[in-house]
Design a protein around this motif. Structure first.
Motif, short mmCIF file in Angstrom:
data_model
loop_
_atom_site.label_atom_id
_atom_site.label_comp_id
_atom_site.label_asym_id
_atom_site.label_seq_id
_atom_site.Cartn_x
_atom_site.Cartn_y
_atom_site.Cartn_z
N ASP A 148 0.88 -1.17 0.00
CA ASP A 148 0.06 -0.08 0.03
C ASP A 148 0.77 1.44 -0.19
O ASP A 148 0.32 2.44 0.15
N ALA A 149 2.17 1.18 -0.11
CA ALA A 149 2.86 2.38 -0.21
C ALA A 149 2.70 3.56 -1.18
O ALA A 149 2.56 4.59 -0.78
N ASP A 150 2.49 3.11 -2.34
CA ASP A 150 2.03 4.05 -3.38
C ASP A 150 0.73 4.51 -3.05
O ASP A 150 0.31 5.62 -3.32
N LEU A 151 -0.25 3.80 -2.58
CA LEU A 151 -1.36 4.24 -2.06
C LEU A 151 -1.35 5.26 -1.24
O LEU A 151 -1.99 6.45 -1.03
N LEU B 136 1.20 7.35 -0.38
CA LEU B 136 1.69 8.50 -0.92
C LEU B 136 0.69 9.42 -1.87
O LEU B 136 0.72 10.53 -1.82
N LYS B 137 -0.18 8.47 -2.56
CA LYS B 137 -1.09 9.34 -3.39
C LYS B 137 -2.18 9.89 -2.66
O LYS B 137 -2.47 11.20 -2.83
N LEU B 138 -2.63 9.34 -1.40
CA LEU B 138 -3.66 9.85 -0.47
C LEU B 138 -2.94 10.96 0.43
O LEU B 138 -3.67 12.12 0.43
N ALA B 139 -1.75 10.81 0.59
CA ALA B 139 -0.99 11.97 1.28
C ALA B 139 -0.96 13.10 0.39
O ALA B 139 -1.29 14.49 0.85
N GLY B 140 -0.44 12.96 -0.88
CA GLY B 140 -0.52 14.02 -1.78
C GLY B 140 -1.88 14.77 -2.08
O GLY B 140 -1.78 15.96 -2.17
N LYS B 141 -2.90 13.91 -2.31
CA LYS B 141 -4.24 14.45 -2.59
C LYS B 141 -4.70 15.43 -1.35
O LYS B 141 -5.02 16.68 -1.49
N ARG C 264 9.71 6.11 -1.59
CA ARG C 264 8.62 5.14 -1.37
C ARG C 264 9.32 3.83 -0.84
O ARG C 264 8.55 3.11 0.00
N THR C 265 10.48 3.67 -0.89
CA THR C 265 11.15 2.44 -0.22
C THR C 265 11.01 2.69 1.43
O THR C 265 11.26 1.73 2.05
N GLU C 266 11.32 3.95 1.98
CA GLU C 266 11.16 4.29 3.19
C GLU C 266 9.66 4.07 3.77
O GLU C 266 9.50 3.26 4.91
N VAL C 267 8.58 4.51 2.84
CA VAL C 267 7.30 4.04 3.30
C VAL C 267 7.11 2.48 3.54
O VAL C 267 6.51 2.22 4.25
N TYR D 196 -3.51 1.42 8.97
CA TYR D 196 -4.97 0.99 8.58
C TYR D 196 -5.16 2.05 7.37
O TYR D 196 -4.62 3.05 7.48
N VAL D 197 -5.99 1.60 6.49
CA VAL D 197 -6.45 2.44 5.40
C VAL D 197 -7.65 2.56 4.88
O VAL D 197 -8.51 1.49 5.24
N ALA D 198 -8.41 3.52 4.74
CA ALA D 198 -9.79 3.66 4.15
C ALA D 198 -9.81 4.28 2.53
O ALA D 198 -8.61 4.54 2.00
N ASP D 199 -10.80 4.43 2.06
CA ASP D 199 -10.80 4.78 0.66
C ASP D 199 -10.07 6.54 0.44
O ASP D 199 -9.64 6.56 -0.52
N ASP D 200 -10.20 7.12 1.64
CA ASP D 200 -9.67 8.46 1.35
C ASP D 200 -8.73 8.86 2.69
O ASP D 200 -8.66 10.12 2.91
N GLY D 201 -8.03 7.98 3.26
CA GLY D 201 -7.22 8.30 4.37
C GLY D 201 -6.55 7.15 4.91
O GLY D 201 -6.67 6.04 4.44
N PHE D 202 -5.58 7.36 5.80
CA PHE D 202 -4.77 6.19 6.37
C PHE D 202 -4.17 6.67 7.67
O PHE D 202 -4.34 7.91 8.02
N VAL D 203 -3.91 5.78 8.47
CA VAL D 203 -3.09 6.07 9.77
C VAL D 203 -2.03 5.12 10.13
O VAL D 203 -2.14 3.77 9.50
N VAL D 204 -0.89 5.41 10.64
CA VAL D 204 0.28 4.85 10.91
C VAL D 204 0.51 5.14 12.53
O VAL D 204 0.58 6.42 12.99
N TYR D 205 0.43 4.12 13.26
CA TYR D 205 0.65 4.37 14.81
C TYR D 205 1.39 3.17 15.41
O TYR D 205 1.57 1.92 14.85
#
Length: 386
Positions: free
Chosen positions: A161-164, A166-171, A186-189, A201-210
């Motif tokens: 999901d790394a590219d996803l 980055l895409k969601l954060a960019g949007k 991307r390698t770090e993500v 965790y990821v949703a259609d328009d967001g994510f969280v890392v904890y």
């Protein structure tokens, strides 16, 4: 000392860099992880050192970042791991090293460079100035658990999901016209997402890392494109309230969580300040975003003793959300500033504060309000420490 020279660090010198690092920062850290990053930096000349004869006595690393400014991506050299052996401090070694870092950032065509300073004296002397903050807020976990968002589908995320992410954060950063957040390789993500100590965790328009941190939960990043997704992701973190009473969260001071949570963040907010410098002033202006509908024409006189390509008379033109800095003839109404004033202005520091500190002088009588309008906006911030 014999002859001090700046060199590109090679594999055989990494043990020496690590030794100077330990003497500078103290014991600790994951040496294998550090070596992985250091070796990657060797490959394209992003790890510089200073040697006295054959002895390595100082080093610094450059991260190949991009950074959001006004909702647009600007290449940025993130300076990290600046270390000088104790017996060489106060002898100009740090200045010698950092001047080489600035030149290398210019060679690699980074319009900007940024860092977290251990001391401001060296970096201000070389043209860096404070530009923004990294905020760590504390919330009650039970507050977050009650935020709802049960109608939003949330799934566990992984390396794929790394590219996803980055895409969601960019949007989100484009929509918010963010200034300051980093865009990691991307390698770090991927590395973060496959780390078993992180929960993603990821949703259609967001994510969280904890993750867990000393009995609390700590949110490294949470991005949401809607209220319902924000509620769902924060509630996912808050679901650990039976074990963790507090959630530490890295987020900006204007994040929606400050409006959603029933109780305000605890009073022990942690703030780290970071510094910015323009390496290529025309490129930094051309790649930055500016507010739509704001128009400015102003003359600048920049005096940059370290990066002389920035020095000269310039005309700043801003319109339609974009800016240009082009050479011009000298003007008696030009705003005069050095690299510190230029960095602080770029980051949105009010012109009144810059005049009060003597970092800008002169300029047309009505220019200040226009400069504040084009460079102002949401407070610059970072989520990451590097």
């Amino acid at each position: 000392m014999t002859e001090l020279r700046v060199v590109d660090v090679v594999e055989e010198q990494l043990d020496s860099v690590w030794e100077v690092r330990i003497r500078s920062f103290g014991p600790g850290g994951d040496r294998d992880h550090w070596l992985k990053i250091a070796r990657a930096s060797l490959e394209d000349g992003r790890l510089l050192g200073v040697v006295d004869g054959d002895e390595l006595v100082a080093a610094a690393r450059i991260w190949p970042f991009e950074q959001w400014w006004g909702g647009r991506r600007v290449p940025m050299g993130g300076v990290a791991g600046v270390v000088v052996a104790p017996e060489y401090r106060g002898r100009g070694v740090g200045s010698l090293l950092m001047r080489a870092v600035l030149r290398r950032c210019a060679d690699k065509q980074y319009p900007l460079t940024a860092l977290y300073p251990a001391t401001t004296v060296l970096y201000r002397h070389l043209g860096y100035e404070f530009a923004g903050h990294r905020y760590k807020f504390s919330f009650q976990a039970a507050d977050l658990r009650r935020l709802g968002g049960k109608g939003t589908a949330v799934r566990k995320a992984g390396r794929a999901d790394a590219d996803l992410f980055l895409k969601l954060a960019g949007k989100a950063h484009e929509a918010r016209r963010s200034s300051g957040p980093l865009i990691w390789p991307r390698t770090e993500v991927e590395s973060w997402l496959e780390d078993e100590n992180n929960f993603a965790y990821v949703a259609d328009d967001g994510f969280v890392v904890y993750n867990w941190s000393d009995g609390d939960l700590a949110v490294d990043e949470l991005m949401a494109g809607s209220e319902e997704t924000a509620r769902a992701l924060w509630a996912t973190v808050g679901s650990g309230a039976s074990i963790a009473k507090t959630v530490q969260a890295y987020c900006p001071p204007f994040d929606p969580i400050h409006l959603l949570a029933e109780h305000e963040a605890n009073g022990d907010t942690q703030i780290n300040r970071w510094m910015l410098r323009l390496v290529d002033a025309p490129a930094a202006i051309a790649t930055r975003g500016f507010p739509d509908g704001v128009v400015l024409e102003a003359d600048l006189r920049i005096d940059d003793p370290e990066l002389t390509a920035n020095t000269g008379d310039w005309h700043l033109s801003v319109a339609d959300g974009s800016g240009r800095l082009t050479p011009t003839d000298p003007s008696s109404e030009a705003l005069r500033l050095g690299p510190r004033g230029l960095a602080a202005l770029y980051a949105g520091t009010p012109t009144a504060a810059l005049r009060g500190a003597g970092l800008i002088t002169g300029g047309a009588a009505d220019a200040d309000s226009g400069l504040d309008a084009v460079f102002g906006g949401p407070t610059p911030y970072m989520l990451d420490y590097f």
